[in-house]
Design an enzyme around this catalytic site. Structure first.
Site, short mmCIF file in Angstrom:
data_model
loop_
_atom_site.label_atom_id
_atom_site.label_comp_id
_atom_site.label_asym_id
_atom_site.label_seq_id
_atom_site.Cartn_x
_atom_site.Cartn_y
_atom_site.Cartn_z
N GLU A 1 0.81 -1.22 0.00
CA GLU A 1 0.00 0.00 0.00
C GLU A 1 0.85 1.27 0.00
OE1 GLU A 1 -3.37 -1.86 2.96
OE2 GLU A 1 -2.39 0.00 3.46
N CYS B 1 3.23 8.39 1.56
CA CYS B 1 3.56 7.45 2.64
C CYS B 1 3.80 6.09 1.99
CB CYS B 1 2.39 7.39 3.62
SG CYS B 1 2.59 6.13 4.89
N CYS C 1 4.78 -7.43 7.55
CA CYS C 1 5.66 -6.99 8.63
C CYS C 1 5.77 -8.11 9.65
CB CYS C 1 5.11 -5.73 9.29
SG CYS C 1 6.21 -5.01 10.53
N CYS D 1 2.80 -6.22 15.97
CA CYS D 1 2.07 -5.33 16.88
C CYS D 1 0.58 -5.64 16.74
CB CYS D 1 2.34 -3.86 16.53
SG CYS D 1 4.10 -3.44 16.57
N CYS E 1 -2.05 -3.38 14.72
CA CYS E 1 -1.72 -2.95 13.36
C CYS E 1 -2.17 -4.00 12.34
CB CYS E 1 -0.22 -2.71 13.25
SG CYS E 1 0.35 -2.39 11.58
N CYS F 1 -2.56 1.87 8.39
CA CYS F 1 -1.53 0.92 8.00
C CYS F 1 -2.06 -0.49 7.72
CB CYS F 1 -0.53 0.87 9.14
SG CYS F 1 0.94 -0.05 8.76
N1 SAH Z 1 7.18 -0.19 11.28
C1 SAH Z 1 7.29 1.23 11.38
C2 SAH Z 1 6.47 2.01 10.36
C3 SAH Z 1 5.08 1.53 10.06
S1 SAH Z 1 3.59 2.15 10.66
C4 SAH Z 1 6.92 1.66 12.76
O1 SAH Z 1 6.48 0.85 13.54
O2 SAH Z 1 7.12 2.83 13.09
C5 SAH Z 1 3.52 3.84 10.97
C6 SAH Z 1 2.85 4.14 12.29
O3 SAH Z 1 1.46 3.76 12.31
C7 SAH Z 1 3.49 3.39 13.46
O4 SAH Z 1 3.66 4.29 14.52
C8 SAH Z 1 2.46 2.35 13.78
O5 SAH Z 1 2.60 1.87 15.08
C9 SAH Z 1 1.18 3.12 13.53
N2 SAH Z 1 -0.02 2.28 13.42
C10 SAH Z 1 -0.12 1.03 12.90
N3 SAH Z 1 -1.39 0.59 12.98
C11 SAH Z 1 -2.11 1.57 13.55
C12 SAH Z 1 -3.48 1.71 13.91
N4 SAH Z 1 -4.35 0.73 13.70
N5 SAH Z 1 -3.87 2.86 14.48
C13 SAH Z 1 -2.98 3.86 14.69
N6 SAH Z 1 -1.68 3.79 14.39
C14 SAH Z 1 -1.24 2.66 13.82
#
Ligand code: SAH
Length: 369
Positions: free
Chosen positions: A94, A107, A114, A118, A121, A349
């Site tokens: 994406e 972005c 990944c 987490c 996410c 994300c």
């Molecule tokens: N792997 C990297 C970059 C990817 S995501 C990182 O972890 O920083 C970019 C941001 O979006 C990260 O801070 C991630 O934790 C956040 N993110 C992912 N899923 C999300 C969600 N459902 N709601 C809010 N933020 C989210």
């Protein structure tokens, strides 16, 4: 197998080497580079200042990898566009293009999926497939730039239009950039190269989950690229659950790495904190976070959680977001709340891919430009 040279995967010096092997003068490499990254060329026939024989050879032995969107969506307000691209091996990633505050920010993803796991996410929920190449990483930006129909290149480029194309690139799409370090950094070098795309390094931000060796390496790089660290919790007990890699790189060591980064670069660090109702959003968490960040030049980006299908976690209420931000600011920690952009198009994300898992070949409904 297709043995053609994938030009977007080459660094400037690799391209120069290739042309040396082909017995082409060095300035031809620069001409091709400019066609690719400033003029956003999609085929060799466009490259009219290259001799016909060279264009033919390129067409036979090399390829400009163009990624094609299989889904395109535009938010109701028109300011956010999201693309789902299919790569050569049919994997999907994406990319989001956002236009606001006179910026056009793209972005981008660095991995297919990944492995950081987490739980909040959508990308993490779907698991890891593979790393992206530097060509695949930059081609997301080139695609978005072509959409704007403006040449790229530094603002002072002779003959470049006053209107700029892409102004900012954030590595905040799918994947963890610092576990795919080399291709990610090569992509940064290409995008900031003044002979081509010409983006200012200060207009590039890399977001990491907190991979300490990556932060240490990044601190030594010559370009002034911004760093964002996804914190999401102010103590190890909570962060172990929300960001499982914390077990390997715990907060104490992560903060030491951030302090060292700041000593070396004197650059402000952005800390991302997704607010999840009843989990990490109490005023006590804000106070603990302020304590953790003491002594750093930091900025906290508060993101009300974008809910995902695979998790029961829910966003914090507006009133509580405000209370959290105010508590941080009373402690002298600047914080902003990131407005949920493109929520109606699953711009969070990994969410577009989640919705379209197993999507048919045809374009799916949405607003097309
Ligand atoms: N792997 C990297 C970059 C990817 S995501 C990182 O972890 O920083 C970019 C941001 O979006 C990260 O801070 C991630 O934790 C956040 N993110 C992912 N899923 C999300 C969600 N459902 N709601 C809010 N933020 C989210």
């Amino acid at each position: 197998m297709d043995a053609r040279i994938r030009l977007l995967d080459l660094s400037y010096s690799q391209l120069t080497e290739l042309f040396a092997q082909w017995a082409e003068p060095a300035f031809r490499a620069q001409q091709l580079w400019t066609w690719l990254y400033r003029d956003l060329a999609t085929n060799f026939a466009q490259m009219t200042n290259l001799p016909q024989a060279l264009r033919t050879r390129l067409a036979n032995e090399a390829v400009i990898d163009l990624i094609q969107p299989i889904v395109e969506l535009t938010s109701a307000d028109g300011y956010t566009q999201k693309f789902l691209f299919r790569l050569r091996d049919r994997q999907t990633v994406e990319t989001v293009l956002m236009g606001y505050h006179r910026r056009r920010t793209v972005c981008i993803s660095t991995q297919v999926g990944c492995a950081m796991d987490c739980p909040f996410c959508a990308t993490g929920q779907a698991g890891f497939a593979r790393n992206m190449t530097s060509g695949e990483i930059v081609s997301q930006v080139l695609f978005a730039a072509r959409r704007l129909r403006v040449r790229q290149g530094p603002a002072h480029t002779p003959g470049s239009p006053s209107e700029r194309g892409i102004t900012n690139v954030v590595f905040m799409g799918m994947g963890e950039p610092f576990v795919n370090y080399q291709p990610t950094w090569q992509a940064v070098e290409k995008l900031t190269d003044p002979r081509g795309f010409g983006l200012g390094a200060r207009h590039v931000t890399i977001s990491t989950v907190g991979i300490i060796p990556g932060i240490e390496k990044f601190a030594q790089e010559h370009l002034q690229v911004n760093l964002a660290v996804s914190l999401h919790a102010p103590n190890d007990e909570l962060r172990n659950r929300l960001v499982p890699i914390n077990r390997r790189f715990p907060l104490g060591q992560l903060m030491d790495a951030c302090r060292q980064y700041q000593r070396l670069t004197h650059r402000r660090i952005t800390f991302e904190y997704a607010l999840m109702s009843g989990v990490n959003d109490a005023v006590e968490h804000a106070l603990e976070l302020a304590q953790l960040l003491r002594g750093l030049t930091a900025h906290v980006n508060l993101i009300p959680l974008n809910p995902t299908a695979g998790s029961p976690l829910r966003p914090t209420t507006r009133a509580q977001v405000r209370a959290f931000r105010e508590a941080l600011e009373r402690q002298g920690i600047p914080a902003t709340v990131r407005i949920g952009r493109g929520l109606d198009i699953n711009a969070g994300c990994g969410q577009l891919r989640e919705v379209n898992a197993g999507a048919p070949e045809a374009l799916l409904p949405g607003a097309f430009l």
